[in-house]
Design a protein around this motif. Structure first.
Motif, short mmCIF file in Angstrom:
data_model
loop_
_atom_site.label_atom_id
_atom_site.label_comp_id
_atom_site.label_asym_id
_atom_site.label_seq_id
_atom_site.Cartn_x
_atom_site.Cartn_y
_atom_site.Cartn_z
N ALA A 9 27.46 22.97 25.40
CA ALA A 9 28.47 22.54 24.44
C ALA A 9 29.04 23.73 23.68
N ALA A 10 28.17 24.68 23.29
CA ALA A 10 28.64 25.84 22.52
C ALA A 10 29.52 26.74 23.38
N SER A 11 29.07 27.04 24.60
CA SER A 11 29.88 27.91 25.45
C SER A 11 31.16 27.21 25.89
N TYR A 65 36.91 35.35 30.18
CA TYR A 65 37.73 36.53 29.92
C TYR A 65 38.06 36.62 28.43
N VAL A 66 38.00 37.83 27.90
CA VAL A 66 38.38 38.10 26.51
C VAL A 66 39.29 39.32 26.50
N PRO A 67 40.53 39.20 26.03
CA PRO A 67 41.42 40.37 25.99
C PRO A 67 41.00 41.35 24.90
N GLY A 68 41.54 42.56 24.99
CA GLY A 68 41.33 43.54 23.92
C GLY A 68 40.04 44.31 24.00
N SER A 69 39.45 44.44 25.19
CA SER A 69 38.19 45.17 25.30
C SER A 69 38.41 46.67 25.04
N GLY A 71 22.37 37.10 33.64
CA GLY A 71 23.40 36.11 33.92
C GLY A 71 24.17 35.64 32.70
N PHE A 72 24.14 36.41 31.59
CA PHE A 72 24.83 36.00 30.37
C PHE A 72 26.02 36.90 30.07
N TYR A 73 27.08 36.30 29.49
CA TYR A 73 28.28 37.03 29.09
C TYR A 73 28.30 37.25 27.59
N SER A 74 28.67 38.47 27.19
CA SER A 74 28.87 38.72 25.77
C SER A 74 30.00 37.85 25.24
N GLN A 75 29.90 37.47 23.98
CA GLN A 75 30.81 36.60 23.25
C GLN A 75 30.70 35.14 23.67
N PHE A 76 29.86 34.83 24.66
CA PHE A 76 29.63 33.44 25.05
C PHE A 76 28.15 33.09 25.06
N ALA A 77 27.31 34.02 24.70
CA ALA A 77 25.88 33.77 24.58
C ALA A 77 25.38 34.56 23.37
N PRO A 78 24.49 33.99 22.59
CA PRO A 78 23.98 34.69 21.41
C PRO A 78 23.08 35.85 21.80
N TRP A 109 31.00 43.50 22.74
CA TRP A 109 31.72 43.96 23.93
C TRP A 109 30.77 44.38 25.05
N ASN A 110 29.58 43.84 25.05
CA ASN A 110 28.61 44.23 26.06
C ASN A 110 29.16 44.01 27.47
N LEU A 111 29.19 45.09 28.27
CA LEU A 111 29.63 45.05 29.67
C LEU A 111 31.06 44.55 29.80
#
Length: 295
Positions: free
Chosen positions: A22-24, A122-126, A174-181, A186-188
């Motif tokens: 739900a959070a992601s 995807y997150v712009p502005g990396s 298997g985790f994405y920065s900004q979508f997992a605590p 900006w990790n990876l």
């Protein structure tokens, strides 16, 4: 290559927080809303909307008739559709099961590099770097070191200095920065500007295969249908240059799990990498060139 730059990782969120579907899903929904103005739909050609929607509904009607769908099954479907929205999982559902066909149609006339789905993360502005760079990562970032390098050219072979290579991917868990605590902001994730020869070299770590979230409505569909929920390990990229079409793609790793049965149906033979051991014995490396179509 022009220079080598390493960005520090930013502060992490409390490790006690737990990622949920739900959070992601809600985060992906908000990201989508921020990049796709809701006014776009009001500018659509009414005849095209009529044609597409009518045919979609006709296909649904045909499935109902052929499979003799019952009212109990229909009510279960209604309940599930409502819950998808409440879970914030419409971006996840569409990106996993629909986007690969939209991408194939949108890019069928390209002569350059193959594209595939963008996905919901995807997150712009990396952070931006020149030529050669190490992606932002934790000091003790787990995973096999990977050097990903290549060139960006036009379809006629002309190098494209200044081309932008946006890259993002999951970590070794298997985790994405900004979508997992618990991960730095900006990790990876990073944007590398190609050097004067169109070249780039990116130091990172190999990502892991991962399950799409299964604790929400998409997970219930997967369980009910007896499917698996896995995506193969992959790098996400957006590559662009002035006067050329942006390409959005993912690159996969030969011999790793689920390359042959990706739940998102996004793998193409041209997108499979074959890394080799690095010359210094530290990790692996691979060369992959991008060819961009002119606008």
């Amino acid at each position: 290559m022009t220079d080598t730059t390493t960005a520090p990782a930013t502060a992490t969120a409390p490790q006690s927080e737990q990622a949920t579907a739900a959070a992601s899903g809600a985060a992906a929904t908000e990201r989508f809303r921020s990049k796709r103005p809701s006014t776009e739909a009001t500018n659509a050609d009414t005849r095209r909307v009529d044609t597409v929607v009518t045919e979609v509904l006709a296909a649904v009607h045909d499935v109902i008739r052929r499979h003799r769908v019952t009212y109990a099954e229909y009510d279960a479907l209604k309940s599930w559709l409502i819950q998808v929205g409440q879970d914030g999982e419409w971006p996840l559902f569409l990106d996993v099961w629909v986007e690969h066909v939209v991408e194939a149609v949108a890019n069928e006339d390209r002569r350059g590099s193959k594209g595939t789905i963008e996905g919901p993360y995807y997150v712009p502005g990396s952070p931006s770097f020149n030529g050669s760079a190490t992606l932002p990562m934790r000091a003790d970032e787990p995973g096999t070191p990977l050097l990903f390098q290549g060139m960006v050219t036009s379809v006629d072979g002309t190098p494209l200095p200044g081309a932008r290579i946006e890259i993002w991917h999951a970590d070794a868990d298997g985790f994405y920065s900004q979508f997992a605590p618990g991960l730095p902001e900006w990790n990876l994730r990073g944007t590398v500007v190609a050097d004067e020869l169109g070249g780039f070299a990116i130091s990172t770590v190999e990502p892991a295969p991962y399950q799409i979230p299964t604790d929400g409505s998409c997970g219930r569909l997967i369980a009910a249908a007896g499917w698996h929920a896995w995506r193969p390990a992959h790098l996400h990229l957006k590559v662009s240059a002035p006067g050329h079409q942006l390409i959005t793609t993912q690159l996969y790793f030969r011999g790793t799990s689920h390359v042959a049965d990706d739940i998102a149906s996004a793998v193409k033979p041209e997108l499979i990498l074959a890394p080799v051991a690095s010359g210094d014995g530290e990790g692996r490396e691979v060369t992959y060139d991008f060819v961009l179509d002119r606008i």
